[in-house]
Design a protein around this motif. Sequence first.
Motif, PDB file in Angstrom:
ATOM      1  N   UNK A  33      11.245 -18.089 -15.202  1.00 62.90           N
ATOM      2  CA  UNK A  33      11.832 -17.172 -16.185  1.00 62.90           C
ATOM      3  C   UNK A  33      12.951 -17.874 -16.965  1.00 62.90           C
ATOM      4  N   UNK A  34      13.762 -18.649 -16.269  1.00 65.66           N
ATOM      5  CA  UNK A  34      14.829 -19.406 -16.936  1.00 65.66           C
ATOM      6  C   UNK A  34      14.265 -20.416 -17.913  1.00 65.66           C
ATOM      7  N   UNK A  35      13.193 -21.119 -17.489  1.00 63.37           N
ATOM      8  CA  UNK A  35      12.565 -22.100 -18.370  1.00 63.37           C
ATOM      9  C   UNK A  35      11.990 -21.433 -19.618  1.00 63.37           C
ATOM     10  N   UNK A  36      11.280 -20.329 -19.430  1.00 61.95           N
ATOM     11  CA  UNK A  36      10.688 -19.628 -20.575  1.00 61.95           C
ATOM     12  C   UNK A  36      11.770 -19.144 -21.535  1.00 61.95           C
ATOM     13  N   UNK A  37      12.876 -18.668 -20.987  1.00 62.21           N
ATOM     14  CA  UNK A  37      13.983 -18.206 -21.824  1.00 62.21           C
ATOM     15  C   UNK A  37      14.533 -19.373 -22.645  1.00 62.21           C
ATOM     16  N   UNK A  38      14.789 -20.518 -21.991  1.00 55.01           N
ATOM     17  CA  UNK A  38      15.301 -21.690 -22.703  1.00 55.01           C
ATOM     18  C   UNK A  38      14.329 -22.150 -23.789  1.00 55.01           C
ATOM     19  N   UNK A  39      13.054 -22.205 -23.427  1.00 53.45           N
ATOM     20  CA  UNK A  39      12.046 -22.671 -24.381  1.00 53.45           C
ATOM     21  C   UNK A  39      12.003 -21.763 -25.608  1.00 53.45           C
ATOM     22  N   UNK A  40      11.939 -20.468 -25.385  1.00 55.55           N
ATOM     23  CA  UNK A  40      11.863 -19.528 -26.510  1.00 55.55           C
ATOM     24  C   UNK A  40      13.150 -19.513 -27.331  1.00 55.55           C
ATOM     25  N   UNK A  91      10.778 -27.765 -10.982  1.00 50.93           N
ATOM     26  CA  UNK A  91      11.501 -27.417 -12.200  1.00 50.93           C
ATOM     27  C   UNK A  91      11.151 -28.360 -13.342  1.00 50.93           C
ATOM     28  N   UNK A  92      11.009 -27.824 -14.548  1.00 53.86           N
ATOM     29  CA  UNK A  92      10.763 -28.682 -15.710  1.00 53.86           C
ATOM     30  C   UNK A  92      11.998 -29.525 -16.038  1.00 53.86           C
ATOM     31  N   UNK A  93      11.779 -30.656 -16.649  1.00 59.59           N
ATOM     32  CA  UNK A  93      12.866 -31.572 -16.972  1.00 59.59           C
ATOM     33  C   UNK A  93      13.883 -30.933 -17.925  1.00 59.59           C
ATOM     34  N   UNK A 109      31.175 -24.676 -14.307  1.00 57.63           N
ATOM     35  CA  UNK A 109      30.680 -24.909 -12.952  1.00 57.63           C
ATOM     36  C   UNK A 109      29.209 -24.514 -12.847  1.00 57.63           C
ATOM     37  N   UNK A 110      28.628 -24.821 -11.698  1.00 62.68           N
ATOM     38  CA  UNK A 110      27.209 -24.531 -11.473  1.00 62.68           C
ATOM     39  C   UNK A 110      26.928 -23.030 -11.469  1.00 62.68           C
ATOM     40  N   UNK A 111      27.876 -22.247 -10.992  1.00 67.65           N
ATOM     41  CA  UNK A 111      27.669 -20.793 -10.920  1.00 67.65           C
ATOM     42  C   UNK A 111      27.418 -20.175 -12.286  1.00 67.65           C
ATOM     43  N   UNK A 112      28.122 -20.644 -13.284  1.00 68.10           N
ATOM     44  CA  UNK A 112      27.984 -20.061 -14.617  1.00 68.10           C
ATOM     45  C   UNK A 112      26.596 -20.302 -15.208  1.00 68.10           C
ATOM     46  N   UNK A 113      25.986 -21.409 -14.846  1.00 65.33           N
ATOM     47  CA  UNK A 113      24.679 -21.755 -15.408  1.00 65.33           C
ATOM     48  C   UNK A 113      23.525 -21.061 -14.706  1.00 65.33           C
ATOM     49  N   UNK A 114      23.713 -20.688 -13.457  1.00 61.13           N
ATOM     50  CA  UNK A 114      22.626 -20.133 -12.652  1.00 61.13           C
ATOM     51  C   UNK A 114      22.029 -18.872 -13.259  1.00 61.13           C
ATOM     52  N   UNK A 115      22.847 -18.005 -13.811  1.00 64.48           N
ATOM     53  CA  UNK A 115      22.339 -16.727 -14.317  1.00 64.48           C
ATOM     54  C   UNK A 115      21.402 -16.895 -15.502  1.00 64.48           C
ATOM     55  N   UNK A 116      21.670 -17.877 -16.361  1.00 65.88           N
ATOM     56  CA  UNK A 116      20.842 -18.067 -17.553  1.00 65.88           C
ATOM     57  C   UNK A 116      19.720 -19.076 -17.318  1.00 65.88           C
ATOM     58  N   UNK A 117      20.058 -20.225 -16.778  1.00 71.43           N
ATOM     59  CA  UNK A 117      19.082 -21.297 -16.620  1.00 71.43           C
ATOM     60  C   UNK A 117      18.236 -21.114 -15.363  1.00 71.43           C
ATOM     61  N   UNK A 118      18.771 -20.413 -14.367  1.00 71.40           N
ATOM     62  CA  UNK A 118      18.056 -20.073 -13.132  1.00 71.40           C
ATOM     63  C   UNK A 118      17.756 -21.288 -12.258  1.00 71.40           C
ATOM     64  N   UNK A 119      18.777 -22.099 -12.045  1.00 67.53           N
ATOM     65  CA  UNK A 119      18.687 -23.229 -11.129  1.00 67.53           C
ATOM     66  C   UNK A 119      19.817 -23.083 -10.131  1.00 67.53           C
ATOM     67  N   UNK A 120      19.529 -23.334  -8.879  1.00 68.40           N
ATOM     68  CA  UNK A 120      20.532 -23.216  -7.836  1.00 68.40           C
ATOM     69  C   UNK A 120      21.612 -24.283  -7.917  1.00 68.40           C
TER      70      UNK A 120
END
Length: 177
Positions: A33-40, A91-93, A109-120
Amino acid sequence: MALHRQRHAAEGASSSRHPNSQPRMLIQCNPLEGYERLWNDYFAQPSIYPPNVFRRRFRMIRDIFLRIHFAVGTHDDYFVQKRDASGRLGLPSFQKMIVAIRMLAYGVTTDLLDEYVRIGESTTRLSMKKFVKAIVSIFGGKYLRSPTSNDIARLLEVGQRCGFPRMLDSIDCMYWK
């Protein structure tokens, strides 16, 4: 013994090796879902956000991002999407590279990115380390070096044309000798 350890971890008790740590929690965050969001948002044709928004958010134009993406993927196969032992796609590159660039661009930090990009968190940290090593290895000789006399002359000329005579650096740049 194994049953005791599982129950022990499930009850939230800390282990003797890491007295202050909590058991790892697996959160199904759907990285696809994170990848599709970034791509779109940025890479589809047409994308949701125009090129000027891409430039503002990534601190570079999309063509440069894509060139860096290709170079990093060619340099380190960590940035190539692969299947894991169970056959699931990893995960895609783009996701791995975007978390590193966003951390560098925004100082977050990593926490801020997790919600949008969806990577732990651990994957984000590893992506950042591998991205920085790849960038230094690939581009260090040309772009991460002290300026030559020709570089200094060119930069001073650009500053002069822009109305900043004798300016070689600015507030957010490193000081060069």
